[in-house]
Design a protein around this motif. Sequence first.
Motif, PDB file in Angstrom:
ATOM      1  N   ARG A  45       6.027   9.141   7.736  1.00 20.04           N
ATOM      2  CA  ARG A  45       6.813   7.909   7.780  1.00 20.04           C
ATOM      3  C   ARG A  45       6.206   6.906   8.752  1.00 20.04           C
ATOM      4  O   ARG A  45       6.278   5.696   8.522  1.00 20.04           O
ATOM      5  N   ALA A  48       3.284   5.409   6.965  1.00 21.58           N
ATOM      6  CA  ALA A  48       3.738   4.509   5.894  1.00 21.58           C
ATOM      7  C   ALA A  48       4.374   3.246   6.450  1.00 21.58           C
ATOM      8  O   ALA A  48       4.691   2.334   5.696  1.00 21.58           O
ATOM      9  N   GLY A  49       4.605   3.205   7.776  1.00 26.08           N
ATOM     10  CA  GLY A  49       5.228   2.014   8.349  1.00 26.08           C
ATOM     11  C   GLY A  49       6.722   1.970   8.130  1.00 26.08           C
ATOM     12  O   GLY A  49       7.351   0.936   8.335  1.00 26.08           O
ATOM     13  N   LEU A  50       7.307   3.090   7.697  1.00 26.60           N
ATOM     14  CA  LEU A  50       8.760   3.103   7.492  1.00 26.60           C
ATOM     15  C   LEU A  50       9.494   3.249   8.812  1.00 26.60           C
ATOM     16  O   LEU A  50      10.624   2.782   8.955  1.00 26.60           O
ATOM     17  N   VAL A  68       5.421  -1.729   6.355  1.00 28.27           N
ATOM     18  CA  VAL A  68       4.654  -1.043   5.313  1.00 28.27           C
ATOM     19  C   VAL A  68       3.406  -1.840   4.959  1.00 28.27           C
ATOM     20  O   VAL A  68       3.501  -3.018   4.619  1.00 28.27           O
ATOM     21  N   ASP A  70      -0.046  -3.022   2.876  1.00 28.83           N
ATOM     22  CA  ASP A  70      -0.355  -3.207   1.467  1.00 28.83           C
ATOM     23  C   ASP A  70      -1.230  -2.052   0.983  1.00 28.83           C
ATOM     24  O   ASP A  70      -1.908  -1.409   1.770  1.00 28.83           O
ATOM     25  N   LEU A  72      -0.525   0.913  -0.176  1.00 25.84           N
ATOM     26  CA  LEU A  72      -0.160   2.269   0.199  1.00 25.84           C
ATOM     27  C   LEU A  72       0.975   2.732  -0.696  1.00 25.84           C
ATOM     28  O   LEU A  72       1.887   1.981  -0.987  1.00 25.84           O
ATOM     29  N   ALA A  73       0.872   3.966  -1.165  1.00 27.51           N
ATOM     30  CA  ALA A  73       1.960   4.499  -1.988  1.00 27.51           C
ATOM     31  C   ALA A  73       2.387   5.842  -1.419  1.00 27.51           C
ATOM     32  O   ALA A  73       1.593   6.543  -0.807  1.00 27.51           O
ATOM     33  N   VAL A  74       3.646   6.150  -1.593  1.00 22.95           N
ATOM     34  CA  VAL A  74       4.186   7.410  -1.092  1.00 22.95           C
ATOM     35  C   VAL A  74       4.831   8.171  -2.246  1.00 22.95           C
ATOM     36  O   VAL A  74       5.555   7.594  -3.050  1.00 22.95           O
TER      37      VAL A  74
ATOM     38  N   GLU B 177      10.785  -0.113  -0.188  1.00 20.94           N
ATOM     39  CA  GLU B 177      10.049  -0.676   0.945  1.00 20.94           C
ATOM     40  C   GLU B 177       8.565  -0.309   0.871  1.00 20.94           C
ATOM     41  O   GLU B 177       7.700  -1.149   1.117  1.00 20.94           O
ATOM     42  N   THR B 178       8.278   0.968   0.551  1.00 23.21           N
ATOM     43  CA  THR B 178       6.862   1.343   0.509  1.00 23.21           C
ATOM     44  C   THR B 178       6.133   0.595  -0.603  1.00 23.21           C
ATOM     45  O   THR B 178       4.959   0.296  -0.462  1.00 23.21           O
ATOM     46  N   PHE B 179       6.823   0.307  -1.690  1.00 23.02           N
ATOM     47  CA  PHE B 179       6.166  -0.463  -2.746  1.00 23.02           C
ATOM     48  C   PHE B 179       6.304  -1.961  -2.507  1.00 23.02           C
ATOM     49  O   PHE B 179       5.986  -2.758  -3.373  1.00 23.02           O
ATOM     50  N   ARG B 180       6.813  -2.319  -1.359  1.00 23.20           N
ATOM     51  CA  ARG B 180       6.896  -3.710  -0.919  1.00 23.20           C
ATOM     52  C   ARG B 180       7.568  -4.624  -1.936  1.00 23.20           C
ATOM     53  O   ARG B 180       7.119  -5.751  -2.188  1.00 23.20           O
TER      54      ARG B 180
END
Lengths: 266, 280
Positions: A45, A48-50, A68, A70, A72-74, B177-180
């Motif tokens: 996390r 991921a910048g969460l 978050v 750019d 990046l996918a989780v 959020e992660t997919f902005r």
Amino acid sequence: MLEITGLGHSYGDHHVLRDVNLTVAEKELVTIVGPSGCGKSTLLRCIAGLIAPTAGSVVLNGTAIDGVPDGLAVVFQDYSRSLMPWLTVRDNVALPLRRRGLGKGERRAEALRALRSVGLEDAAAKYPWQLSGGMQQRVSIARALAYRPSLLLMDEPFGSVDAQTREDLEDLVLRFHRDEGMTILLVTHDIDESVYLGDRVVVLARDPGRIRKELTVTLPPDRDQIATRADPAFVRLRAEVGRLVRGGAADGGAADGGPADHLASE
Amino acid sequence: MTTATATAPRRRGVAARLALGVLHRWLPLAVLVACWEAATRIAGSVFFPPPSDIVRWMHEIWFSGPVGRLFLTEQAGDAIGPSLGRMALGLAIATVAGVAVGLALGRSERAFAYLDPLVQFARVIPPPTLVPVFIVLFNLGTQMQVASIVFSAVWPILLNTADGARSVDRLQMDTAETFRLSGPDRIRYIVIPSALPKIFAGLRLALSLALILMIFSELLPGTSDGLGFELTNAQSQSDLPTVWAVIVLLGILGYLFNTILLAVERRVLGWHRGARKADA
Ligand SMILES: Nc1ncnc2c1ncn2[C@@H]1O[C@H](COP(=O)(O)OP(=O)(O)O)[C@@H](O)[C@H]1O
Ligand SMILES: [Mg+2]
């Protein structure tokens, strides 16, 4: 491409992570393995910048992470909650593409392509809850792939699917890693899986979570569920990782992973 | 041969069960109406016309118009049309305002801090007590009536929306959020859909409140059309059949609207029932 320096995190006065240093190169597949509760998800996390780490920094492609980043996918462990039950499989996969300025038709075409690559184009019009757990997790992998991230984070992605599906999904990830040259950081608590998938295995210790040891996996890049697991090098590595995870490795732990005596002083 | 004999009774069984279901559903009402009919015929009171007379009267004053007007008479146009129009407008405004403010309350801590005390205060005021205020604030007639409907119908929608928006799954927000996803996209594709079951629950409450306030606001002076006006008008002329006709029509309308809303809900929230069933 990813540099983690002196990263620490605490929830209140509960120190979960301490002084984590890790560098991941372009196109590497690094697995992070550790006992449950050692802070693996917290680490992911932070990357991921969460959540903002309470100490240290995470730098992705030369930019310090603040929110978050750019590209990046989780893929979360809990696929059933990370897919939107009100969207069809295709629309779930297409949703993140809204940021890319594509038209609706293009988004759908991309989504269908990603679904085809995980063997799920027939399920495009269904809803996630109409699919089995393994299929749902494939949808969320397809969603991440369609997004074309430069870094893919996976948090125990196969933790709740059956053994056969799990092996299929592992090979799916290896295939994408090889074909698309994606950089992947995959968290698992499964020792075999960490060795089978990784170019490099990072073993975490708990209380507080910190890196015990990094191991380079000296297996040929083309892995096979049966042959690789029978390879003596695999057997040796998994035994070493197993010892490290259980904290029994008095030989390696203190020297490589940093201060194992933290346990005593905390 | 064997299959034919095997399926025929089963099909008859289904049909019989269906008929039985309908019967069970409507039987109490039918019995009640029959008793009412009998009792009023025996009593013969002018204040309590038999149901059959009421229906005949409803047909005569409202539904005996030309085919081109869907059988609606001019009187129906004056009574039913304006009422339903105001109710639809009031509900529409209440829905838009309730959902918008509810989303803000549910998703923004600051909005919640500012607005929650106000909302808690305003929602416990019985809407009819505010009607005199609305009469002063707005022009008599449609404006005041719509305002009354809005003020009563907005609360259940607002509070339910806020509740639904507050309880969006954390992982779904993290995913967004992660997919902005942009702010509006998050509202549109994550927050509103997950709040939708609650929003519909609010809408059902709002619907019955709107019907009540629609009639109530039309009972007041300054009204020149609508079902409420027809009611007061009939009452002042001791026109009991019309009074009863309005009452029965309101019951039918309420039932009809609720049925329509349920049908819409079933369509829009098909995923919700499916997902819940899959969970179980
Ligand atoms: N949001 C949170 N608030 C407080 N404590 C948390 C929170 N998330 C995780 N923790 C705690 O941090 C520790 C590490 O959790 P986590 O990162 O989820 O571990 P892992 O993924 O390795 O199982 C656990 O002891 C957990 O209870
Ligand atoms: Mg975890």
